[in-house]
Scaffold this motif. Structure first.
Motif, PDB file in Angstrom:
ATOM      1  N   TYR A 160       0.860  -1.181   0.000  1.00 12.39           N
ATOM      2  CA  TYR A 160       0.000   0.000   0.000  1.00 12.39           C
ATOM      3  C   TYR A 160       0.896   1.229   0.000  1.00 12.39           C
TER       4      TYR A 160
ATOM      5  N   HIS B   4      -3.279   0.562  -3.460  1.00 11.38           N
ATOM      6  CA  HIS B   4      -2.606  -0.725  -3.329  1.00 11.38           C
ATOM      7  C   HIS B   4      -1.982  -1.046  -4.681  1.00 11.38           C
TER       8      HIS B   4
ATOM      9  N   GLU C  94      -7.614  -5.667  -3.526  1.00 14.41           N
ATOM     10  CA  GLU C  94      -7.226  -5.738  -2.122  1.00 14.41           C
ATOM     11  C   GLU C  94      -8.393  -5.394  -1.206  1.00 14.41           C
TER      12      GLU C  94
ATOM     13  N   GLN D  64     -10.600  -8.355  -1.141  1.00 11.73           N
ATOM     14  CA  GLN D  64     -10.029  -9.398  -0.299  1.00 11.73           C
ATOM     15  C   GLN D  64     -10.164  -9.049   1.183  1.00 11.73           C
ATOM     16  N   ARG D  65      -9.975  -7.748   1.497  1.00 10.13           N
ATOM     17  CA  ARG D  65     -10.145  -7.320   2.894  1.00 10.13           C
ATOM     18  C   ARG D  65     -11.591  -7.513   3.350  1.00 10.13           C
TER      19      ARG D  65
END
Length: 624
Positions: free
Chosen positions: A220, A227, A256, A259-260
């Motif tokens: 990041y 990201h 990202e 995915q988080r």
């Protein structure tokens, strides 16, 4: 028949297979590599066939989903592609001595045994066409090709020298960092990407130079607020002895973030699963546990590590094994099952009764694993068993009590009849020799014995309702009421009673008992009258699948606190001097109604009469 010997003679097949200048791969019906010739091993830089045996055709990232879809449909697929050996190494697919990228031409054909025979697998023919592709590329100006390729890449591409100075970049990189390309050339990479005056410790270019290898990382970058996925590769042997570092940069913020969010969702679900009292499990097609929640582990007594070593059949009680295997096969075939009951075994051998729902998760048409939620119903089942056992005991006790009452009341009648007969004989033969006081004693004794006889007869009638076999049949309540009025004709005439009724239905019931029911209620209405002659009205109405009958009178009424008590056996609200009776009539009426799966109740007010209600299920009855 195997793929190798199902086509031609084995020795001919072996010679053709090994000496073919074209790479040949044979896969079984599941897409697993079983044979590969030397030409194919050389193309992919593999030393031994054992290094790639079992390789999954459908798990190969270099084969597109479109090609895989055709193969699953039994169609031949042909394609050309650039084969990246670096990707093979990064993913650890197999060991290869080659680097860089080659171009290959691949044709994969499904193989069947004869016309219409069983499916055997796939044969892939592979050719290295790198030289041909390079020749085609040389037809285009090298500079023009480089520039067109440089700009056509969807990712940001930039090149720096050993001092981290930006020498070239494409438009995608300029767009990613949000600055015109003309402003970027000549700046330091760390100024553009990191917004710093010197390279950070994790600078990819410095790491690639220091470690002399390709660097890949996802980070990041707060300066750009994104990201980034970064690759840095060395290009050595440049004229003058220099080294360049070629970077590719991709904005993966959305990935990202997804995915988080997915990780947070998984953590929330895991938290929910681990805090529910239900037993949750997931099992793969071989029966191995993929997941069990905390309640599952605590109920069955296993640790999380122990559960990973178990298979489903380790926890199934032998009594449920066949049933559970059948359910497992049905779920793997695509069924969703609800209300499944089974007996599990805990670690210490205790049986645990469970009930739940099971489904299966599929991918590419294949089962990946079951999903099941069970509830521990051991205590409920034990309570149900105890309740059923208790109900059986009560029913048996009631039957014995009813039989006892019937036998006792029947056997008591004969000696009681003898007592009354001899008392009356004594009065007839010796009456002129007895005084008035003796005559009173004899009258008291005869009256008491007669009342006892009436009570015994009532008790006998009450027990007969419970012991006599029910004979349900269509019963016309109009005819039943007509018979009752004939039976009570004398009492109706003496009391001056007037009895009216609405249209009454035909119901399913025991006609003899229904006559007794109506007669008890109407005779009570006549008996417990006020100063006015009895006025009695009988009616019926349909409500929620049953007939509600009512017998309304203008009698003396009943106190509110007595409305339940009057249905108990031998319960009387008045003295015998006020009203004759045994206190059995309404108890008998209640028992008859309950044997017909109905209920009985009264609405009354002292001095304003009473209305007795009772219900009989319709069960196909109709209005007469």
């Amino acid at each position: 028949m195997s793929l190798e010997n199902g086509l031609i003679r084995p020795e001919i097949f072996q010679k053709l297979f090994e000496e073919s200048p074209i790479g040949v791969e044979l896969y079984d019906a599941e897409g697993k590599l079983v044979r590969v010739n030397r030409a194919c091993l050389d193309i992919f830089g593999v030393d031994s066939a054992s290094d790639v045996k079992g390789f999954d055709l459908f798990g190969d990232p270099n084969v597109s989903e479109e090609v895989k879809s055709k193969l699953r449909k039994g169609e031949t697929a042909r394609y050309e592609s650039a084969f990246d050996f670096e990707k093979v190494k990064d993913l650890g697919l197999y060991a290869t001595r080659k680097n860089g990228t080659i171009h290959i031409d691949v044709m994969i054909t499904p193989i069947f045994s004869g016309d219409g025979g069983p499916f055997l697998g796939y044969m892939a023919q592979v050719q290295d066409i790198t030289a041909r592709k390079l020749a085609e590329m040389e037809a285009v100006s090298g500079r023009e090709l480089w520039e067109r390729t440089f700009e056509a890449v969807g990712e940001g591409v930039f090149i720096v020298d050993e001092r981290n100075t930006l020498l070239q970049c494409n438009e995608a990189f300029a767009h990613l960092v949000g600055r015109p390309r003309e402003e970027l050339l000549g700046l330091k990479c760390h100024q553009i990407v990191h917004g710093s005056g010197s390279p950070p410790e994790f600078c990819a270019a410095h790491r690639a130079l220091r470690e002399r290898r390709r660097v890949h990382e996802v980070l990041y970058e707060s300066y750009l607020g994104k990201h980034l996925e970064l690759n840095a590769s060395l290009v050595e042997g440049i004229e003058g002895g220099g080294t360049l570092i070629v970077h590719t940069l991709r904005d993966v913020s959305e990935r990202e973030e997804a995915q988080r969010a997915l990780k947070e969702s998984e953590e929330r679900l895991r938290d929910i699963f681990d805090n529910t009292s239900d037993l949750i499990q997931s099992v793969d097609p071989e029966g191995r546990f993929l997941y069990v929640n905390r309640a599952w582990r605590e109920t069955l007594g296993y640790t999380e590590e122990e559960a990973k070593e178990l298979v489903l059949w380790d926890i199934v009680h032998p009594a449920s094994m066949d049933h559970c295997r059948e359910s497992f096969e049905r779920v793997m075939a695509g069924e969703t099952l609800g209300g499944v009951e089974a007996v599990f075994m805990s670690k210490n051998g205790d049986g645990i009764m469970v009930e739940g729902n099971i489904s299966c998760r599929f991918g590419d048409g294949r089962p990946l694993g079951t999903r099941a939620i069970f509830r521990d119903i051991t205590q409920r089942k034990l309570a149900e068993y105890e309740l059923a056992r208790f109900a059986d005991e009560i029913a048996r006790s009631n039957r014995e009590l009813e039989n006892f009452a019937y036998i006792a009341s029947h056997d008591l009648q004969e000696p009681l009849r003898m007592v009354i007969s001899y008392l009356q004989l004594l009065e007839r033969r010796y009456g002129d020799k007895l005084g008035s006081e003796a005559h009173d004693y004899i009258d008291f004794a005869v009256d008491g014995a007669s009342r006892m006889k009436a009570m015994i007869e009532g008790l006998l009638a009450y027990s007969r309702v419970g012991t006599r076999e029910m004979k349900p049949a269509p019963a016309d309540c109009e005819e039943i009421l007509r018979e009752v009025l004939e039976n009570l004709g004398l009492a109706i005439e003496d009391s001056g009673a007037r009895i009216t009724h609405d249209r009454l239905p035909v119901v399913m019931g025991d006609e003899v008992q229904l006559v007794q029911l109506f007669q008890n209620l109407i005779s009570n209405a006549i008996k417990f009258r006020g100063e006015e002659p009895p006025r009695i009205h009988v009616s019926a109405s349909q409500q929620n699948g049953e007939w509600i009958f009512s017998v309304r009178d203008n009698g003396i009424g009943i106190e509110a606190q007595q409305r339940e008590r009057i249905f108990d056996i031998f319960q009387r609200l008045h003295t015998r001097e006020e009203y004759q009776g045994t206190g059995i009539g309404l108890a008998l009426a209640k028992k008859i109604v309950e044997r017909h799966h109905g209920r009985i109740w009264v609405v009354s007010e002292p001095g304003h009469g009473s209305t007795f209600y009772f219900s009989i299920p319709e069960q196909g009855g109709e209005t007469a």
